[in-house]
Design an enzyme around this catalytic site. Structure first.
Site, PDB file in Angstrom:
ATOM      1  CE  LYS A  40     -48.104  25.694 -31.911  1.00  0.00           C
ATOM      2  NZ  LYS A  40     -46.825  26.431 -31.787  1.00  0.00           N
ATOM      3  CG  ASN A  41     -48.048  21.855 -33.616  1.00  0.00           C
ATOM      4  OD1 ASN A  41     -47.822  23.057 -33.780  1.00  0.00           O
ATOM      5  ND2 ASN A  41     -47.335  21.115 -32.792  1.00  0.00           N
TER       6      ASN A  41
ATOM      7  NE  ARG B  90     -40.031  27.216 -39.282  1.00  0.00           N
ATOM      8  CZ  ARG B  90     -38.938  27.365 -40.005  1.00  0.00           C
ATOM      9  NH1 ARG B  90     -38.291  28.498 -39.973  1.00  0.00           N
ATOM     10  NH2 ARG B  90     -38.484  26.397 -40.758  1.00  0.00           N
TER      11      ARG B  90
ATOM     12  CG  ASP C 244     -40.958  28.386 -30.444  1.00  0.00           C
ATOM     13  OD1 ASP C 244     -41.222  29.424 -29.815  1.00  0.00           O
ATOM     14  OD2 ASP C 244     -41.624  27.344 -30.361  1.00  0.00           O
TER      15      ASP C 244
ATOM     16  CG  ASP D 265     -43.309  20.431 -30.179  1.00  0.00           C
ATOM     17  OD1 ASP D 265     -42.186  20.929 -30.386  1.00  0.00           O
ATOM     18  OD2 ASP D 265     -44.290  20.663 -30.901  1.00  0.00           O
TER      19      ASP D 265
ATOM     20  CG  MET E  45     -36.008  15.557 -34.192  1.00  0.00           C
ATOM     21  SD  MET E  45     -37.770  15.258 -34.228  1.00  0.00           S
ATOM     22  CE  MET E  45     -38.205  15.950 -35.819  1.00  0.00           C
TER      23      MET E  45
END
Length: 427
Positions: free
Chosen positions: A22-23, A92, A116, A312, A334
């Protein structure tokens, strides 16, 4: 609204092909804005976040054809540079519109992005990098307005190795005049995918995979055909799921070159897996025992920018730690709100102490019992789903939209691996 109904206590294993990352998919889709020629992207996951980004492109006038996991995108021109807030509220990654818009069209007007709620996520690094290239920021009634008559390459040091800020600056600089040097750049696999895609379009990006990128501006980018890399978050989730349920699993086309540190961290929890050039293999017999640090000390697992352990996967590590023998400290460096789903695991029977917004101590092995749970975000949602498969009895996972933002065809793929799960409309 939909829910998953899950029956726990069954082995999950078999064979599955990793979905696209996805990223990687989101910035690569938006990079199609940088050319007026056809861009074909392969291995695009069919997930909610991708649908939102494609809706944004359609709304501004892009031509999009989708066939299975392949996309054909052509952006000959656009009808507007103002982005509807009904889109940006949902995702986002809409912040990634800034770089390509200001590069090719000279301006953009958009609301602050949603997505998120896992902590404060600064935008300052985006604005710093884009302003170094010549863009001007106007804060208009809570909206982001960026304008640039001309972008010129510059040398910059990012105050944080932000993935999306790095990607925005890359997309803005490939068509800028002159050279750009980005120091302390993010170097995650998805950033590498974006750079490799842009180079296949005629960009000149050096240092891919490192924290220093040099970008030599070109006058024009051409179309391309590019395959998105595997989703290592999905692969990491499946490794935990198989190991904790006693299943034997083969994950095909998993891009295992990214798993060196991930394998090391999993081994500290007594989970071992093997890989070859393409595939990952999880065996059915796992130790599932925490390996103490030298001197018998409780081990600490923490995250950081790549190549450190990815943030993640921290939610996945927490639920995994509930099912292995021993105690571990999990330190999320983070994001200050990622840990706030652990109350749901405690409700199921997990032994977890929330020390502060960044740290939890997890002691296992804890028997979990099925419960009704709501997904707060995409990664915590998958963690709760894993907990439901490990738990005794039935669980209901609500707000599955969050999980499906990042994971493709979840229920059907897991059913094919032996899971007892069905998607139902919420009451």
């Amino acid at each position: 609204m939909y829910s998953y109904i899950v029956e726990g206590g069954f082995k999950i294993g078999g064979q599955i092909t990793a979905s696209g990352n996805k990223n990687s998919a989101l910035p690569c889709i938006l990079a199609a804005l940088l050319t007026n020629e056809d861009v074909i992207l392969e291995n695009i996951p069919n997930i909610n976040d991708v649908k939102v980004v494609l809706d944004i492109l359609s709304d501004i006038g892009a031509d999009i054809v989708r066939e299975g996991n392949a996309l054909k995108i052509k952006v000959s021109n656009i009808v507007k540079t103002e982005i509807d807030s009904s889109f940006t509220d949902l995702i986002r990654a809409s912040i990634l519109l800034l770089g390509p818009f200001v590069s090719r069209f000279g301006e953009i007007d958009m609301a602050l992005p949603g997505g998120d709620v896992i902590g404060k996520r600064r935008l300052d690094t985006h604005f710093y990098g884009l302003s170094k290239l010549g863009a001007k920021l106007i804060n208009k009634d809570g909206r982001i307005v960026l304008k640039a008559k001309k972008l010129v390459g510059a040398e910059m040091f990012l105050d944080e190795a932000s993935v999306t800020a790095t990607e925005n600056i890359i997309m803005a600089s490939v068509l800028a005049e002159g050279n750009t040097v980005i120091m302390n750049a993010a170097c995650e696999p998805h950033v590498q995918d974006l750079c490799n895609m842009l180079n296949s379009m005629g960009a000149n990006i050096l240092g891919i995979g490192s924290n220093v990128l040099e970008i030599k501006g070109v006058k024009k980018l051409r179309g391309t055909t590019f395959r998105i890399g595997a989703d290592f978050m999905q692969v990491g989730s499946l490794i935990s799921l198989a190991a904790l349920t006693g299943g034997e699993l083969e994950i095909k086309k998993a891009d295992p070159q990214h798993f060196r540190l991930i394998r090391h961290i999993y081994s500290r929890l007594g989970i071992n897996f093997e890989y070859d050039k393409e595939n990952v293999y999880v065996r059915d017999k796992q130790e599932l025992k925490v390996k103490l640090d030298f001197g018998g000390h409780i081990p600490k697992i923490d995250d950081g920018p790549w190549p450190a352990f990815p943030t993640d996967l921290m939610s996945i590590i927490i639920v995994t730690a509930t099912q292995v023998e021993g105690t571990v400290l999990v330190f999320e460096k983070m994001f200050e709100s990622r840990m706030f789903f652990v109350d749901k695991l405690i409700k199921m029977g997990a032994q977890i102490v929330l020390c502060d917004p960044h740290r939890v101590v997890v002691t296992g092995k804890s028997p979990l019992k099925g419960n009704v749970l709501s997904s707060p975000d995409v990664r915590a949602g998958m963690s709760l789903l894993i907990a439901a498969f490990v738990a005794e009895g039935r669980s209901e996972i609500q707000n599955v939209y969050q999980i499906e933002r990042g994971y493709e065809d979840v229920a059907n793929k897991l059913i094919n691996l032996g899971a007892k799960i069905k998607k139902v409309k919420s009451q």
